[in-house]
Scaffold this active site. Structure first.
Site, PDB file in Angstrom:
ATOM      1  N   LYS A  23     -67.083  20.200   2.197  1.00  0.00           N
ATOM      2  CA  LYS A  23     -68.402  20.275   2.679  1.00  0.00           C
ATOM      3  C   LYS A  23     -69.196  20.828   1.107  1.00  0.00           C
ATOM      4  O   LYS A  23     -70.296  20.415   1.460  1.00  0.00           O
ATOM      5  CB  LYS A  23     -68.607  21.562   3.410  1.00  0.00           C
ATOM      6  CG  LYS A  23     -69.215  21.678   4.791  1.00  0.00           C
ATOM      7  CD  LYS A  23     -69.751  22.535   6.019  1.00  0.00           C
ATOM      8  CE  LYS A  23     -68.602  22.169   7.014  1.00  0.00           C
ATOM      9  NZ  LYS A  23     -66.916  22.972   7.074  1.00  0.00           N
ATOM     10  N   ARG A  93     -70.686  28.597   7.017  1.00  0.00           N
ATOM     11  CA  ARG A  93     -69.653  27.740   7.656  1.00  0.00           C
ATOM     12  C   ARG A  93     -68.143  27.283   6.057  1.00  0.00           C
ATOM     13  O   ARG A  93     -69.026  27.603   5.267  1.00  0.00           O
ATOM     14  CB  ARG A  93     -69.894  26.097   7.851  1.00  0.00           C
ATOM     15  CG  ARG A  93     -70.904  27.082   8.864  1.00  0.00           C
ATOM     16  CD  ARG A  93     -71.670  25.420   8.975  1.00  0.00           C
ATOM     17  NE  ARG A  93     -71.237  24.470  10.074  1.00  0.00           N
ATOM     18  CZ  ARG A  93     -70.912  23.044   9.814  1.00  0.00           C
ATOM     19  NH1 ARG A  93     -72.617  22.166   9.462  1.00  0.00           N
ATOM     20  NH2 ARG A  93     -69.954  22.322  10.798  1.00  0.00           N
ATOM     21  N   GLY A 102     -61.593  22.660  12.123  1.00  0.00           N
ATOM     22  CA  GLY A 102     -61.754  23.275  13.284  1.00  0.00           C
ATOM     23  C   GLY A 102     -60.489  24.468  12.563  1.00  0.00           C
ATOM     24  O   GLY A 102     -60.500  25.067  13.381  1.00  0.00           O
ATOM     25  N   MET A 104     -60.847  26.404   9.805  1.00  0.00           N
ATOM     26  CA  MET A 104     -61.627  27.716  10.039  1.00  0.00           C
ATOM     27  C   MET A 104     -62.254  28.159  10.481  1.00  0.00           C
ATOM     28  O   MET A 104     -62.616  27.279  11.339  1.00  0.00           O
ATOM     29  CB  MET A 104     -60.966  27.585   8.350  1.00  0.00           C
ATOM     30  CG  MET A 104     -60.418  27.526   7.918  1.00  0.00           C
ATOM     31  SD  MET A 104     -60.654  27.300   5.291  1.00  0.00           S
ATOM     32  CE  MET A 104     -60.663  26.170   5.470  1.00  0.00           C
ATOM     33  N   ARG A 337     -67.632  13.506   4.892  1.00  0.00           N
ATOM     34  CA  ARG A 337     -66.230  13.360   4.576  1.00  0.00           C
ATOM     35  C   ARG A 337     -65.813  11.993   4.698  1.00  0.00           C
ATOM     36  O   ARG A 337     -66.343  11.691   5.646  1.00  0.00           O
ATOM     37  CB  ARG A 337     -65.616  14.783   5.394  1.00  0.00           C
ATOM     38  CG  ARG A 337     -65.301  14.603   6.105  1.00  0.00           C
ATOM     39  CD  ARG A 337     -64.806  16.190   6.674  1.00  0.00           C
ATOM     40  NE  ARG A 337     -64.419  16.032   8.280  1.00  0.00           N
ATOM     41  CZ  ARG A 337     -64.907  17.107   9.131  1.00  0.00           C
ATOM     42  NH1 ARG A 337     -64.233  18.423   8.879  1.00  0.00           N
ATOM     43  NH2 ARG A 337     -64.654  17.275  10.428  1.00  0.00           N
ATOM     44  N   HIS A 453     -62.113  18.331  19.314  1.00  0.00           N
ATOM     45  CA  HIS A 453     -60.651  18.685  18.497  1.00  0.00           C
ATOM     46  C   HIS A 453     -59.112  17.719  18.534  1.00  0.00           C
ATOM     47  O   HIS A 453     -58.862  16.937  17.367  1.00  0.00           O
ATOM     48  CB  HIS A 453     -60.664  20.027  19.045  1.00  0.00           C
ATOM     49  CG  HIS A 453     -58.890  20.797  18.069  1.00  0.00           C
ATOM     50  ND1 HIS A 453     -58.373  20.841  18.901  1.00  0.00           N
ATOM     51  CD2 HIS A 453     -58.770  20.914  16.664  1.00  0.00           C
ATOM     52  CE1 HIS A 453     -57.202  21.341  17.531  1.00  0.00           C
ATOM     53  NE2 HIS A 453     -57.944  21.277  16.947  1.00  0.00           N
ATOM     54  N   SER A 770     -25.370   4.975  -7.437  1.00  0.00           N
ATOM     55  CA  SER A 770     -26.542   5.867  -5.946  1.00  0.00           C
ATOM     56  C   SER A 770     -27.101   7.172  -5.530  1.00  0.00           C
ATOM     57  O   SER A 770     -26.053   8.402  -5.452  1.00  0.00           O
ATOM     58  CB  SER A 770     -26.759   5.142  -5.215  1.00  0.00           C
ATOM     59  OG  SER A 770     -27.039   5.260  -3.967  1.00  0.00           O
ATOM     60  N   CYS A 838     -30.131   6.848  -2.220  1.00  0.00           N
ATOM     61  CA  CYS A 838     -30.032   6.085  -1.062  1.00  0.00           C
ATOM     62  C   CYS A 838     -30.117   6.901   0.366  1.00  0.00           C
ATOM     63  O   CYS A 838     -29.442   6.973   1.066  1.00  0.00           O
ATOM     64  CB  CYS A 838     -28.642   5.593  -0.481  1.00  0.00           C
ATOM     65  SG  CYS A 838     -28.054   6.329  -0.899  1.00  0.00           S
ATOM     66  N   TYR A 858     -34.403   1.069  -8.076  1.00  0.00           N
ATOM     67  CA  TYR A 858     -35.024   1.389  -6.078  1.00  0.00           C
ATOM     68  C   TYR A 858     -34.817   2.318  -4.868  1.00  0.00           C
ATOM     69  O   TYR A 858     -33.980   3.148  -5.619  1.00  0.00           O
ATOM     70  CB  TYR A 858     -34.107   0.215  -5.586  1.00  0.00           C
ATOM     71  CG  TYR A 858     -32.417   0.784  -5.143  1.00  0.00           C
ATOM     72  CD1 TYR A 858     -32.311   0.736  -4.541  1.00  0.00           C
ATOM     73  CD2 TYR A 858     -31.708   0.327  -6.288  1.00  0.00           C
ATOM     74  CE1 TYR A 858     -30.651   1.360  -4.193  1.00  0.00           C
ATOM     75  CE2 TYR A 858     -30.263   0.220  -6.788  1.00  0.00           C
ATOM     76  CZ  TYR A 858     -29.806   1.033  -4.988  1.00  0.00           C
ATOM     77  OH  TYR A 858     -28.408   1.614  -5.094  1.00  0.00           O
TER      78      TYR A 858
END
Length: 888
Positions: A23, A93, A102, A104, A337, A453, A770, A838, A858
């Protein structure tokens, strides 16, 4: 000069989020761009961290710096904090590095007391406005700073409205608001034992401390756990001169997105209210207006706002979430933001921004949070089914959910953790409901808009949400809600459709969603970037086909034991286990062989020439037999009721075999290759079935299967040497008999620490490894997954002893180190050895990125996580190039 803890907006920029929070950094950036923002300054995250580390004491020098910057702010505004004639009012804030909407605390209108409220009234010529601001300040200060139960203030407002005979807060007269101020002060003094602090400088110190403390508040901690945000970052505090949206119908406040956060469509999206302050919009206290309506009601403000929105999106090259206030027709930006969005919106925005020339293809791939892709695979209502809609609200977050109605977050959390599907039904959610929202299947509220919210949090979590269904009348006391003649009690089943906003009584059958062209584009672009393959874990042809639809490049794990559990096969498997001789066991295996061969043929055909890694039988044999205790109960029942002796003898024979196979810790007992070494005929049958299936498919289709046979639970090189010898002998026999030249590979799972640290030796007998990270995690950490999750591991997570569940995200420092050791040792021996993973980690974004860094060839995961793994693998490459997914 000591450490600098305070920065004016003119001293910051968007690159300082770590120090100024999102912020503060973005307010500074907007100020630098010439966008109208109120004057103010930011207290750094470092001050928050030091405050917490020093027993909740301000660091040395902070107080003096606040005084210095406060004086500068007073000079810029021409007002003075606490001045009875011309008071400066500020908001205090929070603002962390990563957006935590929301989670804090915020305090507005700080600086008012019994004297300055009169100055504000004189200054504005509006007594009602002044006292409305004062009562809001006491209410917010009391709840946030002095920790008074917020409902006490709400109850007092309700009493005052009823006394005045009005429906809304903004209809209360100045006299009524004065009475409310007095009532609020009495509540505060009664609950805290001290009077409301009238010194504005004391108010400011108390508010700064409260925002610092809110970093460690329950809802903020819960949110950080869910989104894997570090506890060490702290929050900044922004002290900003107030601008007022509650000064009449030419003033107001709202929330806007530069694109639709639910769909990604480039359109005006948001809510606003006239004569209101910010909390009125997000709290659902009044029904909001759609932002598009502002063009008719307030054309100049609308023109200014849309101009700023366009400028911010072009500057940040992102979809922006903006908070704004307009006072007497003048627009001010309070925050910008990167906007939270659904997965569908994220994908569309990324693709569209690439098409519009705003971002590159690589940035488009980096912008989509891989963890969100599951949202696109959420079920939707079956369009062929008929159902009765009992209410309609706003379609706040897409997807459909079915579950039992619950009316509070604690119940939702408890039942959700117990495996129940629940829908959280609330008048409106608050940040305190975060733990219930995480566990619920979806959320339904009777108040609140698209930027409330509930809507914002549900979209971020990928949960369906219907908000603002004002036909619903909720009675928390009676634990039910009513809609016309319908009464829905807690525990009743409802269905919500966050795509349409419909609420349906009872369960509606759900179907998987369709994958669209934007989704296909993103994962196709990811495929162009990634260097690591993505396979699937599949045990049936149906799973294999689904995985191929999602882009799987082979099967990394086919578990053969699941095939043995089929109803028609289990008796034969039990017959094989009960066999008293090798000859009898061979007869049973001969019956199983054609069944196994048929399984493998179906899988080879579905994969159509892609590699298929088949793991030979892994679990202990007793898992295929009846439960011992249940058997003994059945035997006693037969004996007591005159059952046949033959049946009793047979059951006692089975019970004796179960008892002989029983182990104290079967997961570390006779399983995996240990079975194959003691009963080689079992593995011989499976290998024969695999190779006969491969030969048959090759001859039928001409598409040679790529066969990979995997031996489980190897800990010693000699185990694999013996199993390789057995496997090669059977494979060569089958191939010779069929005059086939099919190739095959033989490897093992690395799922024991010893296997990892001796991988160099084991690789002498392996064509591939694997990593079975599920068992490797259990054996490395000494955690039994069944016992840890939901018990002590939950406590460890809550206490911060571990940062994430190691069964969900790979333990990089422990298990990861073993993987790296094994990779290095095996590649030194065999540079071309194939290495994959895996375990379930193969479909978790952070774990996939670790696998890329570790040098694996992989990953393999469940079919529905294949797209996620493809995207995460590409993002791992981009992160090396410092093109990363970020949020403001």
């Amino acid at each position: 000069m000591g450490k600098k803890y305070v920065y004016d907006f003119s001293e910051g920029s968007r690159d300082m989020k770590g120090l100024l929070g999102g912020k503060g950094a973005n307010l500074a950036e907007m100020a630098n761009l010439g966008i109208p923002v109120p004057e103010g300054f930011t207290i750094t995250t470092e001050a928050c961290i030091e405050y917490g580390n020093d027993g909740n004491r301000f660091p040395d020098g902070l107080d003096d710096q606040v005084n210095e910057y406060l004086a500068a702010l007073e000079d810029k505004t021409g007002k003075k904090l606490g001045d009875p004639d011309n008071p400066l009012l500020v908001s205090v804030r929070s603002g962390a590095k990563f957006s935590m909407p929301g989670m804090m605390d915020t305090v507005l209108n700080l600086g008012l007391n019994d004297e300055s409220v009169n100055g504000l009234a004189s200054q504005t010529g509006d007594e009602r406005f002044a006292y409305d601001a004062y009562r809001r300040f006491i209410q917010m200060f009391g709840k946030v700073v002095m920790e008074v139960e917020g409902q006490l203030f709400e109850d007092a407002i309700t009493v005052q409205r009823e006394k005045a005979g009005v429906q809304f807060d903004n209809e209360l007269s100045p006299a009524g608001l004065k009475e409310l101020v007095a009532a609020f002060k009495q509540i505060l003094e009664k609950e805290t034992g001290r009077s409301f602090p009238s010194d504005p400088r004391e108010q400011l110190d108390l508010a700064i401390a409260a925002v610092f403390r809110s970093w460690g508040g329950a809802r903020a901690v819960t949110y950080r756990r869910h989104y894997n945000i570090s506890d060490d970052l702290g929050t900044a505090v922004n002290v900003v001169s107030m601008v007022f949206g509650n000064m009449g119908e030419d003033s107001g406040t709202g929330v806007a997105f530069t694109r639709n956060p639910s769909t990604g469509v480039k359109e005006i999206f948001g809510d606003y209210l006239t004569n209101a302050q910010g909390e009125d919009v997000v709290a659902g206290i009044r029904k909001t207006k759609k932002l598009a309506d502002m063009q008719q009601e307030l054309p100049k403000v609308f023109k200014d706002l849309t101009g700023v929105m366009q400028k911010l999106e072009q500057h940040y090259r992102e979809m922006e979430d903006i908070e704004f206030t307009f006072e007497k027709g003048k627009l001010y930006m309070l925050q910008t933001r990167d906007g939270k969005r659904t997965a569908a919106a994220a994908v569309k925005i990324a693709v569209d921004m690439f098409s519009e020339g705003i971002i590159s293809k690589e940035e488009a791939v980096a912008r989509v949070d891989a963890g969100q892709l599951d949202q696109l695979l959420h079920p939707m209502l079956d369009p062929t089914r008929k159902y009765d809609i009992i209410a309609t609200g706003l379609n706040a977050s897409p997807g459909a959910a079915v579950g039992k109605v619950v009316f509070d977050a604690d119940t939702a959390a408890a039942q959700g953790k117990a495996g129940e599907a629940v829908i959280l039904v609330r008048w409106e959610t608050s940040p305190d409901d975060i733990h219930g929202l995480i566990q619920a299947q979806g959320v339904l509220t009777s108040h609140g808009g698209m930027t409330s919210h509930a809507a914002v949090v549900a979209r971020g979590m990928g949960k369906p949400a219907v908000c603002g269904a004002d036909q619903i009348v909720i009675s928390e006391e009676e634990r039910q809600f009513t809609i016309d003649e319908h009464v829905v009690d807690e525990g009743d089943i409802i269905t919500i459709d966050g795509t349409t906003g419909n609420v349906i009584l009872g369960a509606v059958e759900l179907v998987p969603p369709q994958i669209n062209e934007n989704f296909q584009a993103i994962v196709a672009w990811a495929d162009e970037i990634r260097t690591m393959g993505v396979r699937t874990n599949a045990d049936t042809p149906e799973d294999a086909e689904k995985a191929r639809e999602f882009g799987a490049e082979g099967i990394g794990l086919c578990r053969t034991e699941h095939m043995f559990m089929a109803t028609e096969r289990l008796p034969i498997v039990r017959e094989m286990i009960m066999a008293s001789s090798a000859q009898d066991r061979a007869a049973s295996l001969e019956k199983l062989l054609p069944m196994q061969q048929g399984d493998f043929e179906g899988i080879f055909e579905a994969m159509d020439g892609l590699p298929v890694t088949i793991r030979l039988l892994d679990p202990p044999l007793h898992e295929f037999l009846p439960d011992y205790t249940e058997l003994m109960v059945e035997i006693e029942h037969l004996k007591c009721t005159g059952g046949s002796q033959a049946e009793i003898d047979e059951k006692e024979k089975v019970a004796a075999r179960v008892r002989s196979l029983k182990e104290m810790n079967p997961m570390l007992g006779t399983r995996g290759c240990r079975l194959g070494i003691q009963w080689p005929e079992i593995y011989e049958m499976q290998v024969r079935a695999i190779m006969q299936a491969a030969v048959a498919v090759d001859k039928r289709s001409g598409q040679a299967p790529k066969v990979e046979i995997m031996i489980p639970l190897v800990g010693f090189a000699e185990e694999l040497r013996r199993m390789r010898e057995l496997t090669v002998n059977v494979c060569d026999e089958v191939l010779a008999g069929a005059a086939s030249s099919l190739e095959y590979r033989l490897g093992t799972m690395i799922e024991l620490p010893r296997a990892a640290v001796t991988a160099g030796e084991i690789s002498d007998y392996a064509d591939f490894f694997s990593f079975g990270t599920n068992d490797l995690t259990q054996t490395t950490l000494g955690f039994s997954r069944d016992d840890a999750e939901g018990k002590f591991l939950t406590y460890y997570l809550e206490e911060g002893l571990v940062k994430s569940n190691p069964f969900e995200t790979i333990d990089v420092d422990g298990v990861g180190k073993l993987v790296e050791i094994a990779v290095k040792a095996s590649r030194e021996k065999k540079p071309d050895i194939k290495l994959g993973v895996c375990g379930e980690h193969g479909g978790e974004p952070a774990s996939v990125k670790f696998c890329h860094r570790a040098g694996l060839n992989y990953v393999s995961c469940s079919p529905y996580r294949v797209p996620l793994a493809r995207l995460a693998a590409a993002q791992a490459v981009l992160e090396e190039k410092e093109i990363a997914f970020t949020t403001a």
